[in-house]
Write a protein that holds these residues in place. Structure first.
Motif, PDB file in Angstrom:
ATOM      1  N   LEU A  87       0.861  -1.199   0.000  1.00 45.93           N
ATOM      2  CA  LEU A  87       0.000   0.000   0.000  1.00 45.93           C
ATOM      3  C   LEU A  87       0.891   1.242   0.000  1.00 45.93           C
ATOM      4  O   LEU A  87       1.924   1.254   0.668  1.00 45.93           O
ATOM      5  CB  LEU A  87      -0.857   0.018   1.273  1.00 45.93           C
ATOM      6  N   LYS A  88       0.468   2.292  -0.706  1.00 48.99           N
ATOM      7  CA  LYS A  88       1.353   3.466  -0.789  1.00 48.99           C
ATOM      8  C   LYS A  88       1.527   4.150   0.563  1.00 48.99           C
ATOM      9  O   LYS A  88       2.578   4.727   0.833  1.00 48.99           O
ATOM     10  CB  LYS A  88       0.800   4.456  -1.813  1.00 48.99           C
ATOM     11  N   ALA A  89       0.488   4.107   1.384  1.00 56.43           N
ATOM     12  CA  ALA A  89       0.632   4.719   2.723  1.00 56.43           C
ATOM     13  C   ALA A  89      -0.313   4.057   3.708  1.00 56.43           C
ATOM     14  O   ALA A  89      -1.452   3.737   3.372  1.00 56.43           O
ATOM     15  CB  ALA A  89       0.334   6.217   2.641  1.00 56.43           C
ATOM     16  N   VAL A  90       0.204   3.842   4.909  1.00 57.53           N
ATOM     17  CA  VAL A  90      -0.653   3.406   6.020  1.00 57.53           C
ATOM     18  C   VAL A  90      -0.445   4.443   7.122  1.00 57.53           C
ATOM     19  O   VAL A  90       0.677   4.653   7.593  1.00 57.53           O
ATOM     20  CB  VAL A  90      -0.298   1.990   6.514  1.00 57.53           C
ATOM     21  N   ILE A  91      -1.537   5.104   7.476  1.00 61.35           N
ATOM     22  CA  ILE A  91      -1.434   6.238   8.406  1.00 61.35           C
ATOM     23  C   ILE A  91      -2.320   5.976   9.619  1.00 61.35           C
ATOM     24  O   ILE A  91      -3.526   5.749   9.476  1.00 61.35           O
ATOM     25  CB  ILE A  91      -1.855   7.547   7.693  1.00 61.35           C
ATOM     26  N   ALA A  92      -1.706   5.982  10.781  1.00 64.03           N
ATOM     27  CA  ALA A  92      -2.462   5.810  12.026  1.00 64.03           C
ATOM     28  C   ALA A  92      -2.654   7.197  12.638  1.00 64.03           C
ATOM     29  O   ALA A  92      -1.731   8.025  12.620  1.00 64.03           O
ATOM     30  CB  ALA A  92      -1.709   4.907  12.980  1.00 64.03           C
ATOM     31  N   ILE A  93      -3.844   7.429  13.183  1.00 56.86           N
ATOM     32  CA  ILE A  93      -4.160   8.745  13.740  1.00 56.86           C
ATOM     33  C   ILE A  93      -4.758   8.580  15.134  1.00 56.86           C
ATOM     34  O   ILE A  93      -5.663   7.769  15.328  1.00 56.86           O
ATOM     35  CB  ILE A  93      -5.142   9.490  12.803  1.00 56.86           C
ATOM     36  N   GLY A  94      -4.209   9.312  16.096  1.00 56.68           N
ATOM     37  CA  GLY A  94      -4.742   9.206  17.463  1.00 56.68           C
ATOM     38  C   GLY A  94      -4.488  10.492  18.227  1.00 56.68           C
ATOM     39  O   GLY A  94      -3.662  11.322  17.824  1.00 56.68           O
ATOM     40  N   GLY A  95      -5.158  10.661  19.328  1.00 52.81           N
ATOM     41  CA  GLY A  95      -4.922  11.820  20.186  1.00 52.81           C
ATOM     42  C   GLY A  95      -3.815  11.510  21.179  1.00 52.81           C
ATOM     43  O   GLY A  95      -3.257  10.407  21.194  1.00 52.81           O
ATOM     44  N   ASP A  96      -3.504  12.490  22.043  1.00 54.27           N
ATOM     45  CA  ASP A  96      -2.456  12.247  23.053  1.00 54.27           C
ATOM     46  C   ASP A  96      -2.950  11.254  24.097  1.00 54.27           C
ATOM     47  O   ASP A  96      -2.154  10.496  24.660  1.00 54.27           O
ATOM     48  CB  ASP A  96      -1.995  13.557  23.702  1.00 54.27           C
TER      49      ASP A  96
END
Ligand SMILES: Cc1ncc(C[n+]2csc(CCOP(=O)(O)OP(=O)(O)O)c2C)c(N)n1
Length: 289
Positions: A87-96
């Motif tokens: 996959l070209k990008a795997v991006i994880a997103i979370g808060g502090d």
């Protein structure tokens, strides 16, 4: 999908429900700008989100999306990478809260594994979704609903933690510097290995200390000094600079083998591409009986 990829290509019919003026809006713009600049189409990127105001972004961006449990965006992103490292990008997103509270151990393991995932942490130094409690990155003395007499704990330093656990790309952005953040995200996606971008993101509703004005008075860009992001000792020193001056930018980058480079089984093809033709499932199941 329009002929020309643009930031609207990643929009969904759901409009962001974040407070007007919340730093999340700017990060959302920077993320899509970076994807457009890199010509990554929505079906070439996977996003995983935790639980939090920031993670409601799962509804506002087009791509392969997994809205995970609180604290779990990273292990889910790693699993996606393991299954399809092409996959070209795997991006994880979370808060502090997600990243440095409940999900902290996942963060440390991702750093040391060097899995090819970009982790974008929306660091507003507070629990936003639950209406304003002290978080692991809130400073000592910070007053909130959960610490009305002031926080008595030292804050976690995400960058120092990443450096001390072997992360190969360690950066800090600011929601008030969208173009700068866009270029950090592009470099984070390009980086082979685990990339952390901790983004200062003012929570205008619940955090009245770390405001846009507070950050603007303090932040400066490492790129505008003669700093080179190749020396871990210097990066460590810079990561501790959190007083009158606070650096933004790329603190450290190291090229080293990723998790997948260490797995010869995945050299030829991704796990999802492997044929199931020659696999006798019954025989495999028997081995477990
Ligand atoms: C297992 C579990 N524990 C607690 C919660 C309650 N909870 C939801 S969001 C959240 C914190 C959110 O703060 P943060 O991750 O910093 O994100 P923000 O809302 O500030 O963007 C908490 C404690 C939950 N949903 N699940």
């Amino acid at each position: 999908m329009p002929e020309n990829l643009n930031i609207k290509s990643y929009e969904t019919p759901v409009k962001p429900s974040w407070c007007p003026g919340c730093g999340n809006h700017a990060i959302w713009v920077a993320l899509r700008q970076a994807l457009v600049k890199m010509k990554i189409k929505p079906w070439e990127v996977a996003f995983t989100f935790g639980i939090g105001c920031n993670s409601n972004g799962a509804n506002f961006i087009k791509g392969y999306i997994l809205h995970a449990l609180h604290g779990r965006p990273l292990p889910c992103a790693e699993a996606i990478r393991w299954t399809n490292h092409k996959l070209k990008a795997v991006i994880a997103i979370g808060g502090d809260g997600d990243s440095f509270g409940i999900g902290l151990s996942h963060f440390i393991h991702a750093c040391r594994r060097n899995v090819d995932v970009l982790y974008l942490t929306h660091d507003n130094q507070i629990y936003g979704l639950t209406t304003g409690q002290t978080s692991p990155t809130s400073v000592k003395g910070f007053k909130s609903k959960s610490t009305p007499f002031g926080n008595i704990e030292e804050p976690i330093n995400p960058l120092a933690l990443a450096l001390s656990n072997g992360a190969s790309f360690v950066a800090r952005g600011f929601a008030g510097e969208t173009e700068h953040l866009t270029s950090l995200i592009i470099n984070g996606i390009k980086h082979r290995g685990f990339a952390l971008i901790d983004v200062f993101q003012p929570c205008i509703t619940f955090n009245h200390l770390n405001t846009f004005a507070w950050f603007r008075e303090r932040v400066y860009k490492l790129e505008e000094t003669n700093y080179q992001p190749t020396n871990k000792k210097l990066a460590w020193q810079k990561s501790l600079e959190l007083g009158h001056k606070i650096p933004l930018g790329l603190f450290y980058q190291e090229r080293k083998a990723t998790y997948f480079d260490e797995l010869p089984q995945l050299k030829k093809e991704a796990l999802v591409e492997k044929s199931l033709k020659n696999i006798n499932l019954n025989k495999a199941l028997e081995e477990y009986q």
